[in-house]
Design a protein around this motif. Sequence first.
Motif, PDB file in Angstrom:
ATOM      1  N   ILE A 177      21.343  -6.128 -23.038  1.00 31.29           N
ATOM      2  CA  ILE A 177      22.154  -5.003 -22.979  1.00 31.29           C
ATOM      3  C   ILE A 177      22.684  -4.654 -24.343  1.00 31.29           C
ATOM      4  O   ILE A 177      23.201  -5.529 -25.045  1.00 31.29           O
ATOM      5  CB  ILE A 177      22.991  -4.629 -21.793  1.00 31.29           C
ATOM      6  CG1 ILE A 177      23.756  -5.883 -21.684  1.00 31.29           C
ATOM      7  CG2 ILE A 177      22.403  -4.484 -20.525  1.00 31.29           C
ATOM      8  CD1 ILE A 177      25.015  -5.577 -20.602  1.00 31.29           C
ATOM      9  N   ASN A 178      23.123  -3.239 -24.581  1.00 30.49           N
ATOM     10  CA  ASN A 178      23.723  -3.151 -26.129  1.00 30.49           C
ATOM     11  C   ASN A 178      25.036  -2.550 -25.886  1.00 30.49           C
ATOM     12  O   ASN A 178      25.960  -2.115 -26.827  1.00 30.49           O
ATOM     13  CB  ASN A 178      22.663  -2.199 -26.819  1.00 30.49           C
ATOM     14  CG  ASN A 178      22.135  -0.771 -26.151  1.00 30.49           C
ATOM     15  OD1 ASN A 178      23.042  -0.712 -25.135  1.00 30.49           O
ATOM     16  ND2 ASN A 178      21.495  -0.257 -26.922  1.00 30.49           N
ATOM     17  N   ALA A 179      25.444  -1.932 -24.544  1.00 33.13           N
ATOM     18  CA  ALA A 179      26.724  -1.525 -24.350  1.00 33.13           C
ATOM     19  C   ALA A 179      27.096  -1.337 -22.991  1.00 33.13           C
ATOM     20  O   ALA A 179      26.179  -1.715 -22.091  1.00 33.13           O
ATOM     21  CB  ALA A 179      26.846  -0.237 -25.162  1.00 33.13           C
ATOM     22  N   ALA A 180      28.434  -1.106 -22.821  1.00 34.86           N
ATOM     23  CA  ALA A 180      28.747  -1.015 -21.475  1.00 34.86           C
ATOM     24  C   ALA A 180      29.866   0.165 -21.214  1.00 34.86           C
ATOM     25  O   ALA A 180      30.445   0.492 -22.172  1.00 34.86           O
ATOM     26  CB  ALA A 180      29.468  -2.199 -21.024  1.00 34.86           C
ATOM     27  N   CYS A 181      29.854   0.692 -19.931  1.00 33.31           N
ATOM     28  CA  CYS A 181      30.988   1.699 -19.544  1.00 33.31           C
ATOM     29  C   CYS A 181      31.364   1.338 -18.456  1.00 33.31           C
ATOM     30  O   CYS A 181      30.875   0.920 -17.437  1.00 33.31           O
ATOM     31  CB  CYS A 181      30.255   3.035 -19.673  1.00 33.31           C
ATOM     32  SG  CYS A 181      29.223   3.668 -18.572  1.00 33.31           S
ATOM     33  N   GLY A 182      32.712   1.625 -18.179  1.00 37.44           N
ATOM     34  CA  GLY A 182      33.283   1.330 -16.885  1.00 37.44           C
ATOM     35  C   GLY A 182      33.818   2.909 -16.220  1.00 37.44           C
ATOM     36  O   GLY A 182      34.710   3.582 -17.022  1.00 37.44           O
ATOM     37  N   ALA A 183      33.427   3.107 -14.950  1.00 36.37           N
ATOM     38  CA  ALA A 183      33.897   4.410 -14.530  1.00 36.37           C
ATOM     39  C   ALA A 183      33.811   4.420 -13.075  1.00 36.37           C
ATOM     40  O   ALA A 183      32.888   3.678 -12.379  1.00 36.37           O
ATOM     41  CB  ALA A 183      33.155   5.590 -15.084  1.00 36.37           C
ATOM     42  N   ASP A 184      34.692   4.785 -12.279  1.00 29.29           N
ATOM     43  CA  ASP A 184      34.623   5.069 -10.736  1.00 29.29           C
ATOM     44  C   ASP A 184      34.164   6.407 -10.316  1.00 29.29           C
ATOM     45  O   ASP A 184      33.442   6.606  -9.495  1.00 29.29           O
ATOM     46  CB  ASP A 184      35.983   4.826 -10.044  1.00 29.29           C
ATOM     47  CG  ASP A 184      36.395   3.625 -10.204  1.00 29.29           C
ATOM     48  OD1 ASP A 184      35.677   2.546 -10.221  1.00 29.29           O
ATOM     49  OD2 ASP A 184      37.558   3.219  -9.959  1.00 29.29           O
ATOM     50  N   LEU A 185      34.265   7.285 -11.342  1.00 33.27           N
ATOM     51  CA  LEU A 185      33.591   8.632 -10.950  1.00 33.27           C
ATOM     52  C   LEU A 185      32.212   8.928 -11.746  1.00 33.27           C
ATOM     53  O   LEU A 185      32.104   8.663 -13.057  1.00 33.27           O
ATOM     54  CB  LEU A 185      34.456   9.907 -11.579  1.00 33.27           C
ATOM     55  CG  LEU A 185      35.804   9.941 -10.681  1.00 33.27           C
ATOM     56  CD1 LEU A 185      36.767  10.794 -11.407  1.00 33.27           C
ATOM     57  CD2 LEU A 185      35.505  10.372  -9.351  1.00 33.27           C
ATOM     58  N   MET A 186      31.306   9.152 -11.165  1.00 33.07           N
ATOM     59  CA  MET A 186      29.807   8.946 -11.684  1.00 33.07           C
ATOM     60  C   MET A 186      29.491  10.083 -13.037  1.00 33.07           C
ATOM     61  O   MET A 186      28.733   9.766 -13.780  1.00 33.07           O
ATOM     62  CB  MET A 186      28.976   9.329 -10.580  1.00 33.07           C
ATOM     63  CG  MET A 186      28.755   8.080  -9.821  1.00 33.07           C
ATOM     64  SD  MET A 186      28.578   6.506 -10.597  1.00 33.07           S
ATOM     65  CE  MET A 186      30.147   5.767 -10.933  1.00 33.07           C
ATOM     66  N   SER A 187      30.522  11.313 -12.887  1.00 34.04           N
ATOM     67  CA  SER A 187      30.174  12.308 -13.838  1.00 34.04           C
ATOM     68  C   SER A 187      30.842  11.692 -15.430  1.00 34.04           C
ATOM     69  O   SER A 187      30.197  11.963 -16.193  1.00 34.04           O
ATOM     70  CB  SER A 187      30.893  13.478 -13.601  1.00 34.04           C
ATOM     71  OG  SER A 187      30.051  14.025 -12.466  1.00 34.04           O
ATOM     72  N   ASP A 188      31.846  10.787 -15.127  1.00 36.83           N
ATOM     73  CA  ASP A 188      32.352  10.250 -16.256  1.00 36.83           C
ATOM     74  C   ASP A 188      31.090   9.300 -16.739  1.00 36.83           C
ATOM     75  O   ASP A 188      30.875   9.273 -18.033  1.00 36.83           O
ATOM     76  CB  ASP A 188      33.558   9.453 -16.013  1.00 36.83           C
ATOM     77  CG  ASP A 188      34.816  10.124 -15.859  1.00 36.83           C
ATOM     78  OD1 ASP A 188      34.846  11.463 -16.627  1.00 36.83           O
ATOM     79  OD2 ASP A 188      35.689  10.116 -15.391  1.00 36.83           O
ATOM     80  N   PRO A 201      30.056  -3.875 -26.880  1.00 37.98           N
ATOM     81  CA  PRO A 201      30.950  -2.721 -27.195  1.00 37.98           C
ATOM     82  C   PRO A 201      30.810  -1.612 -26.301  1.00 37.98           C
ATOM     83  O   PRO A 201      30.051  -1.834 -25.282  1.00 37.98           O
ATOM     84  CB  PRO A 201      30.218  -2.092 -28.440  1.00 37.98           C
ATOM     85  CG  PRO A 201      28.714  -2.650 -28.426  1.00 37.98           C
ATOM     86  CD  PRO A 201      28.760  -3.866 -27.613  1.00 37.98           C
ATOM     87  N   GLY A 202      31.609  -0.628 -26.130  1.00 40.94           N
ATOM     88  CA  GLY A 202      31.326   0.570 -25.492  1.00 40.94           C
ATOM     89  C   GLY A 202      30.650   1.418 -25.956  1.00 40.94           C
ATOM     90  O   GLY A 202      30.235   1.286 -27.201  1.00 40.94           O
ATOM     91  N   GLY A 203      29.985   2.419 -25.251  1.00 45.25           N
ATOM     92  CA  GLY A 203      29.236   3.263 -25.975  1.00 45.25           C
ATOM     93  C   GLY A 203      30.007   4.604 -26.320  1.00 45.25           C
ATOM     94  O   GLY A 203      30.944   5.003 -25.863  1.00 45.25           O
ATOM     95  N   ASP A 204      29.435   5.507 -27.319  1.00 42.14           N
ATOM     96  CA  ASP A 204      30.038   6.506 -27.340  1.00 42.14           C
ATOM     97  C   ASP A 204      29.516   7.757 -26.572  1.00 42.14           C
ATOM     98  O   ASP A 204      28.513   7.852 -25.874  1.00 42.14           O
ATOM     99  CB  ASP A 204      29.208   7.134 -28.734  1.00 42.14           C
ATOM    100  CG  ASP A 204      29.754   6.154 -30.305  1.00 42.14           C
ATOM    101  OD1 ASP A 204      30.914   5.811 -29.897  1.00 42.14           O
ATOM    102  OD2 ASP A 204      28.999   6.262 -30.928  1.00 42.14           O
ATOM    103  N   VAL A 205      30.686   8.561 -26.216  1.00 39.46           N
ATOM    104  CA  VAL A 205      30.453   9.454 -25.015  1.00 39.46           C
ATOM    105  C   VAL A 205      29.942  10.844 -26.138  1.00 39.46           C
ATOM    106  O   VAL A 205      30.651  11.266 -26.883  1.00 39.46           O
ATOM    107  CB  VAL A 205      31.719   9.938 -24.475  1.00 39.46           C
ATOM    108  CG1 VAL A 205      31.482  11.032 -23.500  1.00 39.46           C
ATOM    109  CG2 VAL A 205      31.946   8.612 -23.628  1.00 39.46           C
TER     110      VAL A 205
END
Lengths: 141, 115
Positions: B25-36, B111-115
């Motif tokens: 994997i190349n990045a991760a994101c953390g969110a409880d709301l799926m639209s985020d 890293p985190g990914g760009d939004v």
Amino acid sequence: MPAEVLRQEYNVSADDFAAAGAASAAVKNTLKKLGFSPDFIRRTSIAMYEGEINMVIHGGGGVAEAEIAEDYVKITLTDHGPGIADINLAMQEGFSTASDTVRELGFGAGMGLPNIKKQSDDFSLTSEVGKGTVLTITIKS
Amino acid sequence: MKLDRVMEILDAKVYTDVAFDEIEINAACGADLMSDALAFGENKGLLLTGLNNPQCIRTAEMMDIHCVMLVRGKEPDEALVNLANEKSIVVMKTDYSMYSACGRLFEAGLPGGDV
């Protein structure tokens, strides 16, 4: 890519939240089989899924139609729900009328419509309070 | 970062039958709301979430995300795991909180990914 325009239609039920997204998943599978690029498939899938979720949580369900051509996909989502009173307000990031129950299910961040627009090349949202909403988007490859 | 390294860093438990030894994997994101999460720019990523229902798998499917990590020790139910197996998405659970889980992965170089 299809030699002729391919049309698919799905009923989207508001009664089964766990099944929400099934129409978008089916269209995604079709696009994969037809050999569209991963980026195009991803944009189409995200935009349609956000729209499908909106139909379930706001629109009381409806009909999802996909028109798949060689160089574009056009998605039309029609519901007969309460409609959107102020479309400009609904398009603002962070604005949401979702209930706490919907948020507990993971939606209602107010990011859906702006993200659908971002992923699409053409975007049209028409709505009449008390009658329903029609979202039409086109993603070009 | 390989998924088995993620598993090690977060001391995670795996629930799916999907093979993941070779998944990178190349990045991760953390969110409880799926639209985020759906506004997250990267694919081939990892989704960390506290949302324990099948829509986290649908979201991952649409975004070509390989793995969903449930945080704060949330045990996935059978419907979630079945859908994940069907879609070849790895589901894991960690006892770390969202903040700590993201922090540990970031510190390890993911890293985190760009939004």
